[in-house]
Enzyme design. Sequence first.
Site, PDB file in Angstrom:
ATOM      1  N   ASP A 241       0.857  -1.186   0.000  1.00  0.00           N
ATOM      2  CA  ASP A 241       0.000   0.000   0.000  1.00  0.00           C
ATOM      3  C   ASP A 241       0.890   1.231   0.000  1.00  0.00           C
ATOM      4  OD1 ASP A 241      -2.451  -1.395   0.115  1.00  0.00           O
ATOM      5  OD2 ASP A 241      -2.341  -1.552   2.290  1.00  0.00           O
TER       6      ASP A 241
ATOM      7  N   ASP B   7      -7.043  -1.327  -4.522  1.00  0.00           N
ATOM      8  CA  ASP B   7      -8.100  -0.940  -3.579  1.00  0.00           C
ATOM      9  C   ASP B   7      -9.012   0.124  -4.196  1.00  0.00           C
ATOM     10  OD1 ASP B   7      -6.915  -2.621  -1.657  1.00  0.00           O
ATOM     11  OD2 ASP B   7      -5.710  -0.983  -0.846  1.00  0.00           O
TER      12      ASP B   7
END
Length: 161
Positions: free
Chosen positions: A118, A136
């Site tokens: 991330d 995401d």
Amino acid sequence: MKKKYYISISLLMTFIVLVFDQVSKWLITISMKVGDSYEIIPNFLNITSHRNNGAAWGILSGKMLFFYIITIIILIVLVIFYIKEAQFNLFMQVAISLLFAGALGNFIDRVLHGEVVDFIDTNIFGYDFPIFNIADSSLTIGVIFVIITLIKDAIINKKEV
């Protein structure tokens, strides 16, 4: 005449999202150490190298077998849903493609690295939102598109009654 399926658009959308997702994660892993952060837009957007071995907000951290199984099931269900429910509906097909690409992007990370990379770190109206990635974002946009399509279809069906 409307096409039943827009396969080329769906595949292209999936491919583009996957490439951007995987390349961006690769760039983060080769250029930043975990925890490194660069401010892009003051008080709003940072690029922060982070790893997550769970789901959103670190839920179910370390439960990789669960994620492998559930992701495979989700990918299969998305293909079935695409075939059975998205006929003649380009917007729904794009939505499903975004969902598929997002799920597959994070699945690739879990399989190859045992965790998800991330890096998009936002602060929205004072809320330090959990760090996320392109996969995401694709999942989120896909869900929003599905909801929009379902609401639109419900309104149209209600008018026809």
